[in-house]
Design a protein around this motif. Sequence first.
Motif, mmCIF file in Angstrom:
data_model
loop_
_atom_site.group_PDB
_atom_site.id
_atom_site.type_symbol
_atom_site.label_atom_id
_atom_site.label_comp_id
_atom_site.label_asym_id
_atom_site.label_seq_id
_atom_site.Cartn_x
_atom_site.Cartn_y
_atom_site.Cartn_z
ATOM 1 N N ARG A 118 -2.558 0.131 -1.511
ATOM 2 C CA ARG A 118 -2.869 1.527 -1.839
ATOM 3 C C ARG A 118 -3.762 2.184 -0.803
ATOM 4 N N HIS A 119 -4.556 1.389 -0.083
ATOM 5 C CA HIS A 119 -5.520 1.977 0.842
ATOM 6 C C HIS A 119 -5.234 1.615 2.302
ATOM 7 N N LEU A 120 -4.954 0.345 2.569
ATOM 8 C CA LEU A 120 -4.763 -0.070 3.954
ATOM 9 C C LEU A 120 -3.356 0.236 4.464
ATOM 10 N N LEU A 121 -2.342 -0.136 3.680
ATOM 11 C CA LEU A 121 -0.962 0.012 4.166
ATOM 12 C C LEU A 121 -0.600 1.453 4.521
ATOM 13 N N PRO A 122 -0.888 2.456 3.665
ATOM 14 C CA PRO A 122 -0.527 3.833 4.054
ATOM 15 C C PRO A 122 -1.181 4.286 5.357
ATOM 16 N N ALA A 181 -15.421 0.265 -6.372
ATOM 17 C CA ALA A 181 -14.828 0.940 -7.533
ATOM 18 C C ALA A 181 -14.021 -0.014 -8.412
ATOM 19 N N GLY A 182 -13.951 -1.272 -8.017
ATOM 20 C CA GLY A 182 -13.269 -2.253 -8.837
ATOM 21 C C GLY A 182 -11.864 -2.597 -8.402
ATOM 22 N N ALA A 183 -11.430 -2.131 -7.220
ATOM 23 C CA ALA A 183 -10.079 -2.421 -6.751
ATOM 24 C C ALA A 183 -9.987 -3.883 -6.314
ATOM 25 N N ASN A 184 -8.878 -4.519 -6.672
ATOM 26 C CA ASN A 184 -8.665 -5.902 -6.237
ATOM 27 C C ASN A 184 -8.010 -5.916 -4.862
ATOM 28 N N ASP A 185 -7.743 -7.117 -4.356
ATOM 29 C CA ASP A 185 -7.195 -7.239 -3.003
ATOM 30 C C ASP A 185 -5.838 -6.563 -2.873
ATOM 31 N N ALA A 186 -4.973 -6.722 -3.877
ATOM 32 C CA ALA A 186 -3.637 -6.128 -3.809
ATOM 33 C C ALA A 186 -3.724 -4.605 -3.758
ATOM 34 N N GLU A 187 -4.600 -4.028 -4.569
ATOM 35 C CA GLU A 187 -4.752 -2.569 -4.577
ATOM 36 C C GLU A 187 -5.306 -2.080 -3.241
ATOM 37 N N ALA A 207 -14.708 -0.566 1.566
ATOM 38 C CA ALA A 207 -15.858 -1.000 0.782
ATOM 39 C C ALA A 207 -16.031 -0.150 -0.465
ATOM 40 N N ALA A 208 -15.766 1.158 -0.348
ATOM 41 C CA ALA A 208 -15.870 2.033 -1.517
ATOM 42 C C ALA A 208 -14.829 1.668 -2.567
ATOM 43 N N ALA A 209 -13.617 1.360 -2.133
ATOM 44 C CA ALA A 209 -12.568 0.960 -3.081
ATOM 45 C C ALA A 209 -12.929 -0.338 -3.773
ATOM 46 N N ARG A 210 -13.518 -1.277 -3.030
ATOM 47 C CA ARG A 210 -13.912 -2.543 -3.647
ATOM 48 C C ARG A 210 -15.040 -2.337 -4.649
#
Length: 295
Positions: A184-188, A174-180, A169-172
């Motif tokens: 960048r956040h879920l996969l690692p 901050a303006g992150a789109n679904d791909a990011e 939710a914090a990444a969203r």
Amino acid sequence: MSSLGHALRRPAAIIGFSLLFLQLVLIVFAPVLSPYSPVDADPLAALQPPSPIHWFGTDITGMDVLSRVIYATRINLLISVVSVAIAFLIGVPVGLLIGFYRGLPSGLAMRLFDFIQAFPIFVLGMALVAVMGQEIWNVAIVLAVLFIPIFARLIRAEVLSLRERPFVAAARCAGANDAEIMFRHLLPNALMPAMVQVSISIGMAILLTAGLSFIGAGVRMPVPEWGLMVSSGAQQMILGVWWVSLFPGLAIVISVLCFALLGDVLRDMLDPTKVSNPSRRQAVANDPVTAGETK
């Protein structure tokens, strides 16, 4: 001592990496280490027991068992590693997508995985190899198809548990789109189970490759392959010819044991709750999310 250093000092790690090093040596230096050609038959030397001339004896066609065991390391590990690599590269992105997006495509993908896994894995592999042909690359592709649902389900389960976390939710915000958010956040954070599964799946692929060849559905003679060698020697076991099957069978056991041990070591290395460094242990304890999961 760091977590990596502690993991590498474990007996399981020492044995696992030693066996892996042995296999790599056999793969790289097979032409040097093999006393004979692995595919040249000599009927006059058929079924000779282990001796200084043929350390592991010869099979019914007169081919040197030691040379075939050494060269078979290349074949079995090539098929296993390639199949698991393909399954990982396809299954991880698919699992990420169907875990992040809900709806009809995700449901269809899961039903397809259910269909694949509804069949006994060995029977389905045998049927697919029979359709595609008994070639090395066909066996690798078939095993990859069988392993893709495993990696996809692992990643999907992790993504489903992570997608509602506050950092998403914090990444969203901050303006992150679904791909990011996904890459960048879920996969690692979702990769650890899949990375551990890689080592385990390689061992499973070795057993499946050997099993398919044992029943005549894998690679064909005169390709040096452990399961095929066990199959060719099983017919002479009743006559006391034990060496043709024993040594490739031991090679299968050693190789599978190697990757099973490495899987356990990798799991401990990647688990943040199993650390030996005091500063890292304190950091884990201070992390509210990790601390909550540990409890």
